[in-house]
Design a protein around this motif. Structure first.
Motif, PDB file in Angstrom:
ATOM      1  N   ARG A 113      29.985  33.650  40.174  1.00 34.12           N
ATOM      2  CA  ARG A 113      29.718  32.258  39.808  1.00 34.12           C
ATOM      3  C   ARG A 113      30.623  31.880  38.647  1.00 34.12           C
ATOM      4  N   LEU A 114      31.307  30.759  38.808  1.00 33.22           N
ATOM      5  CA  LEU A 114      32.195  30.278  37.764  1.00 33.22           C
ATOM      6  C   LEU A 114      31.451  29.343  36.821  1.00 33.22           C
ATOM      7  N   SER A 115      31.912  29.293  35.590  1.00 31.11           N
ATOM      8  CA  SER A 115      31.352  28.357  34.622  1.00 31.11           C
ATOM      9  C   SER A 115      31.798  26.943  34.998  1.00 31.11           C
ATOM     10  N   PRO A 116      31.044  25.924  34.590  1.00 25.97           N
ATOM     11  CA  PRO A 116      31.421  24.536  34.925  1.00 25.97           C
ATOM     12  C   PRO A 116      32.793  24.175  34.375  1.00 25.97           C
ATOM     13  N   GLY A 117      33.507  23.314  35.095  1.00 30.11           N
ATOM     14  CA  GLY A 117      34.771  22.769  34.626  1.00 30.11           C
ATOM     15  C   GLY A 117      35.965  23.669  34.789  1.00 30.11           C
ATOM     16  N   GLN A 118      35.869  24.708  35.603  1.00 35.62           N
ATOM     17  CA  GLN A 118      36.995  25.632  35.772  1.00 35.62           C
ATOM     18  C   GLN A 118      37.994  25.112  36.804  1.00 35.62           C
ATOM     19  N   ASN A 119      39.243  25.510  36.601  1.00 42.13           N
ATOM     20  CA  ASN A 119      40.276  25.256  37.609  1.00 42.13           C
ATOM     21  C   ASN A 119      40.062  26.275  38.727  1.00 42.13           C
ATOM     22  N   LEU A 120      39.577  25.812  39.864  1.00 44.86           N
ATOM     23  CA  LEU A 120      39.165  26.727  40.924  1.00 44.86           C
ATOM     24  C   LEU A 120      40.334  27.537  41.478  1.00 44.86           C
ATOM     25  N   ALA A 121      41.479  26.906  41.652  1.00 40.70           N
ATOM     26  CA  ALA A 121      42.637  27.613  42.201  1.00 40.70           C
ATOM     27  C   ALA A 121      43.091  28.721  41.249  1.00 40.70           C
ATOM     28  N   GLU A 122      43.128  28.407  39.954  1.00 34.62           N
ATOM     29  CA  GLU A 122      43.548  29.404  38.973  1.00 34.62           C
ATOM     30  C   GLU A 122      42.529  30.531  38.866  1.00 34.62           C
ATOM     31  N   ALA A 123      41.247  30.180  38.893  1.00 34.13           N
ATOM     32  CA  ALA A 123      40.199  31.202  38.831  1.00 34.13           C
ATOM     33  C   ALA A 123      40.277  32.135  40.034  1.00 34.13           C
ATOM     34  N   LYS A 124      40.568  31.584  41.190  1.00 34.08           N
ATOM     35  CA  LYS A 124      40.688  32.392  42.410  1.00 34.08           C
ATOM     36  C   LYS A 124      41.825  33.401  42.286  1.00 34.08           C
ATOM     37  N   LEU A 125      42.960  32.969  41.767  1.00 33.71           N
ATOM     38  CA  LEU A 125      44.100  33.877  41.588  1.00 33.71           C
ATOM     39  C   LEU A 125      43.769  34.997  40.592  1.00 33.71           C
ATOM     40  N   ASN A 126      43.071  34.656  39.504  1.00 33.93           N
ATOM     41  CA  ASN A 126      42.701  35.665  38.506  1.00 33.93           C
ATOM     42  C   ASN A 126      41.746  36.698  39.095  1.00 33.93           C
ATOM     43  N   LEU A 127      40.801  36.232  39.912  1.00 35.49           N
ATOM     44  CA  LEU A 127      39.854  37.154  40.534  1.00 35.49           C
ATOM     45  C   LEU A 127      40.563  38.096  41.505  1.00 35.49           C
ATOM     46  N   GLU A 128      41.506  37.566  42.254  1.00 32.39           N
ATOM     47  CA  GLU A 128      42.231  38.403  43.207  1.00 32.39           C
ATOM     48  C   GLU A 128      43.123  39.412  42.494  1.00 32.39           C
ATOM     49  N   SER A 129      43.634  39.038  41.326  1.00 34.69           N
ATOM     50  CA  SER A 129      44.435  39.973  40.523  1.00 34.69           C
ATOM     51  C   SER A 129      43.563  41.138  40.044  1.00 34.69           C
ATOM     52  N   ALA A 130      42.333  40.822  39.627  1.00 35.21           N
ATOM     53  CA  ALA A 130      41.399  41.880  39.216  1.00 35.21           C
ATOM     54  C   ALA A 130      41.048  42.783  40.395  1.00 35.21           C
ATOM     55  N   TYR A 131      40.907  42.179  41.574  1.00 37.50           N
ATOM     56  CA  TYR A 131      40.594  42.961  42.785  1.00 37.50           C
ATOM     57  C   TYR A 131      41.705  43.979  43.066  1.00 37.50           C
ATOM     58  N   ARG A 132      42.968  43.545  42.923  1.00 39.44           N
ATOM     59  CA  ARG A 132      44.098  44.449  43.200  1.00 39.44           C
ATOM     60  C   ARG A 132      44.159  45.600  42.193  1.00 39.44           C
ATOM     61  N   GLU A 133      43.653  45.358  40.988  1.00 39.11           N
ATOM     62  CA  GLU A 133      43.640  46.444  39.996  1.00 39.11           C
ATOM     63  C   GLU A 133      42.788  47.613  40.457  1.00 39.11           C
TER      64      GLU A 133
END
Length: 803
Positions: A631-651
């Motif tokens: 769950r994302l906090s209110p007001g987040q840039n969804l596209a940017e948050a998605k990329l950050n999450l996928e980067s963590a997944y690849r780690e």
């Protein structure tokens, strides 16, 4: 003579440009739809037709029916049936077993190459290769899959795994597949890929004998008669002359022998003909529903019939305009048969012209509706079936659409025809009767289509506006590698929670709402006995409730302990608890162990609105987590948050390619098929209305032109323009009213059946029926009024000067 027929026909078409344009456009729309649907049907029935003796091949399916009325059909079977079927049924010629693997990671030890995950891997026995033979490039077909830890691969995967290596040189090389556990095998055969349309997408075949120990059989769920898994599939081939009903009867004997009458569910087996497999559950994305296919065929036929009726309707109406031509030609010695040929040639030219335009429209429609068509479908204009279509279909359409107008025109009597009179009596007119009924059929189809679209849209809007019982916005999810190490999953969860903009993260076995369903039994203590409850089960961690915004009515969130559970309100009702507070700290038995209820959550829709909310039990078992929800906090840039999450997944999982997806998009897919049906019907209704409107435009322009003298006389006698409009329009109002009455029942029949599939649904919105009828009436009156107004504005002196 034939050359003259075509020359005269061509001149007639150019002389009557409005009539020609209406015919060509209407027929081209009908032909384009029929051509596209013809190719879709041909493509769908082309799958796996190349296998020898396909009419003797059957897949064994399983049906499990529970006492509470729920049933679960599956193309899978339990493991023991595959082991004994050829012993229990002596007349089976060959049996073939497969166990399909999902998202399996492939590794080539030679060079330590990670090839990624695929759905092309399956366990298979030698019988499977015998029933579905391939061309072998290396290896022995009879022995290649006999021994454990052996495998056969296709040529395409040989080129992926070992570039430049010849098939014979690949024998003995090793491959590894990771599917919860590691499977290692030597290559013992290489086969050619199927080049024809097929649902068998597998490229790696691991010997079924690799599953040999009791632990392995239990891991894959092949150890018990009561375990039915769609991954475990069984094919049989019958000898020539054996009736499939004998196979069905023998399967019933096996089921009764191995499933007792006191079982909670009744299990039966059935033999599915191989020709039907493509229209059910397959291993690829090429499957197509036969109901959807039949619906397309019906829609295509309706559109073509409407276009054909347009032609017949307008040609019979305009027949009197060509009566003098017919009379003169008959006077000069023309025979009726020659006239019929002439008019059919004219129709044929129209059909050919419409066909050429229709082929272009078919490609346009295919591109517009590409996502609705089977995967891999293309229009191959030069394939044999289409060449036959080009030759035969125009001839068939010419005969069906042109024969009646040709007979009408050729039947005029010369004396009457030269005077411009109709043949036949002055009173009842078969031509007028036919035209009215054809118009009714056209508009009743249009109204029915519009009613279907309006009601489907209303129901889909209704379900999308209903509260789900949880918060779907700003939640993303990803799938975890199958049977991933729990420590790795928790590392990913902690890493994700450290991301800026992330409110919380949860591990679970499934999403809060999806097509996934796990059901089981729970036992509630009642006095000195226990009461059994059939319940849905969700496997989650303690953060699941807060991440998905599920209201906690009482108690606390679970603490990631296996002996603590949460339940929903419907579970309380089914268990007989008076209120939520009375259920807290109560012990129940689930999974053979005692569990304590520590909290009660509100009811929420874990499935689509087609199903009612079941009693639900939420448990904790980290070994079987498959999803990570964030769950994302209110007001987040969804596209940017998605990329950050996928980067963590690849780690954490560097060799995986999975991405994050939005939960609300997944929930929207519940009604994906319904949306497709609505959109297809919307297109069909648009075409039906367009064709009907074009036909009415041509018909009304011609018939009103025949009444110009009547209109002029009425004007001279004092009739107003409004009175003249009302006089002409009332006939069409009556036709639309009859069309509406005829459209009600078929629309109601199909809609009632469709709505019954939803537990939560609208009452039949009859107001939309009348809205559809009124809309078509308004369109009809607008078209007729244009021509009536033009006729009413004509100076009577010009019309009546020769009287």
């Amino acid at each position: 003579m034939l050359k003259n027929y075509f020359k005269i026909a061509w001149r007639n078409l150019l002389r009557n440009k409005l009539r020609t344009a209406i015919h060509v456009l209407g027929l081209s729309l009908g032909i384009s739809i029929v051509f596209l649907i013809f190719n879709v049907v041909w493509h769908s029935y082309s799958f796996d037709r190349f296998h020898p003796d396909r009419d003797r091949i059957f897949r064994i399916n399983t049906l499990t029916e529970w006492d509470m009325g729920e049933s679960y059909p599956t193309p899978g079977t339990n493991g023991p049936l595959g082991e004994v079927i050829d012993k229990e049924i002596s007349f089976i010629e060959t049996k073939g077993r497969i166990y399909t693997l999902y998202e399996t990671l492939t590794i080539v030890p030679e060079g330590q190459k990670v090839m990624g995950r695929s759905n092309w891997v399956t366990f298979a026995d030698p019988g499977f290769m015998e029933i579905f033979p391939r061309k072998w490039l290396a290896g022995n077909p009879k022995t290649a899959l006999e021994n454990p830890q052996t495998a056969v691969i296709t040529q395409s995967n040989l080129e992926r795994y070992f570039p430049g290596v010849q098939p014979i040189d690949a024998l003995g090389k090793e491959l590894m597949w990771i599917d919860g556990d590691t499977i290692q095998a030597q290559i013992t055969g290489v086969v050619e890929d199927f080049t024809e349309n097929t649902d068998f997408i597998f490229r790696d075949f691991i010997s079924f004998a690799t599953i040999q120990t009791e632990e392995q059989k239990e891991w894959y769920g092949l150890h018990l008669w009561g375990n039915v898994n769609s991954s475990s599939q069984l094919f049989v081939k019958l000898p020539e002359g054996v009736d499939p009903k004998e196979l069905e009867a023998s399967l019933a004997v096996i089921a009764s022998k191995n499933f007792g009458e006191d079982e909670e569910a009744k299990t039966t087996f059935s033999a599915e003909p191989f020709s039907e497999i493509h229209f059910g559950e397959t291993y690829s994305e090429n499957a197509v529903s036969k109901v959807f296919l039949n619906g397309l065929i019906l829609i295509g036929l309706i559109i073509l019939v409407l276009a054909t009726l347009n032609f017949v309707n307008l040609e019979t109406a305009m027949a009197i305009g060509r009566s003098k031509e017919v009379g003169i030609r008959k006077t000069l010695g023309g025979r009726p048969l020659e006239l019929i040929y002439q008019f059919l040639v004219e129709t044929y030219l129209l059909v050919i012209s419409a066909g050429l335009i229709g082929l272009a429209l078919a490609e346009l429609i295919r591109n517009l509706f590409a996502s609705y068509l089977p995967s891999g479908f293309e229009l191959e204009y030069l394939q044999g079936s289409n060449l036959a279509f080009y030759g035969l279909f125009p001839l068939i359409l010419t005969v069906f659409s042109g024969i009646y107008p040709a007979l009408i025109l050729s039947s005029y009597q010369p004396a009457r025809a030269i005077k411009g009179e109709r043949a036949g009596a002055v009173g009842f007119s078969w031509g007028g009767f036919l035209r009215k009924n054809l118009t009714i059929l056209q508009f009743s189809s249009s109204i029915a289509f519009i009613i279907l679209v309006l009601v489907l849209q209303a129901q889909l809007k209704y379900v999308s506006s209903q509260p789900l019982g949880f918060e779907k916005e700003a939640v993303l999810y990803t799938r975890l590698p199958f049977m991933s190490d729990p420590n790795q999953m928790q590392r990913l969860q902690q890493l994700v929670k450290q991301q800026s903009g992330v409110s919380d993260a949860s591990l679970s076995g499934s999403l809060v709402s999806s097509n996934s369903l796990w059901t089981s039994d729970a036992w509630i203590p009642v006095d000195t006995t226990e009461r059994q409850i059939f319940t849905q089960v969700m496997n989650t961690d303690s953060a699941f409730v807060s991440v998905n915004g599920i209201p906690l009515l009482t108690g606390k969130k679970a603490s990631n302990l296996k002996d603590e559970i949460l339940v929903n309100e419907n579970f309380l009702k089914e268990a007989g608890y008076s209120d939520a507070a009375s259920a807290l700290n109560q012990s129940i038995r689930f999974g053979g162990e005692e569990r304590k209820i520590v909290g009660v959550v509100g009811n929420f829709h874990s499935r689509s609105f087609r199903e009612e909310i079941r009693p639900l039990l939420i448990t904790f078992n980290p070994d079987y987590f498959q999803m990570l929800s964030v769950r994302l906090s209110p007001g987040q840039n969804l596209a940017e948050a998605k990329l950050n999450l996928e980067s963590a997944y690849r780690e954490i999982y560097p060799y995986e390619t999975e991405e994050f997806h939005f939960l609300d998009e997944e929930i929207g897919r519940f009604y994906e098929e319904d949306l497709k049906i609505r959109n297809v019907l919307s297109a069909a209704s648009l075409l039906a209305v367009l064709i009907s409107a074009m036909g009415l435009f041509g018909l009304s322009s011609y018939t009103i032109a025949q009444r110009t003298k009547e209109i002029s006389i009425r004007k001279v006698l004092g009739a107003s323009v409004i009175q003249i409009l009302g006089l002409i329009s009332k006939e069409y109002v009556a036709l639309i009213l009859i069309s509406f009455l005829l459209a009600i029942y078929p629309a109601y029949y199909f809609l009632n059946d469709w709505l019954q599939g939803f537990t939560y649904r609208l009452d039949m919105p009859f107001g939309l029926f009348f809205l559809a009828g009124f809309g078509v009436l308004a369109l009809c009156l607008a078209i007729v009024s244009i021509h009536s107004w033009m006729a009413a504005q004509t100076n009577p002196a010009k019309v009546l000067k020769d009287e």
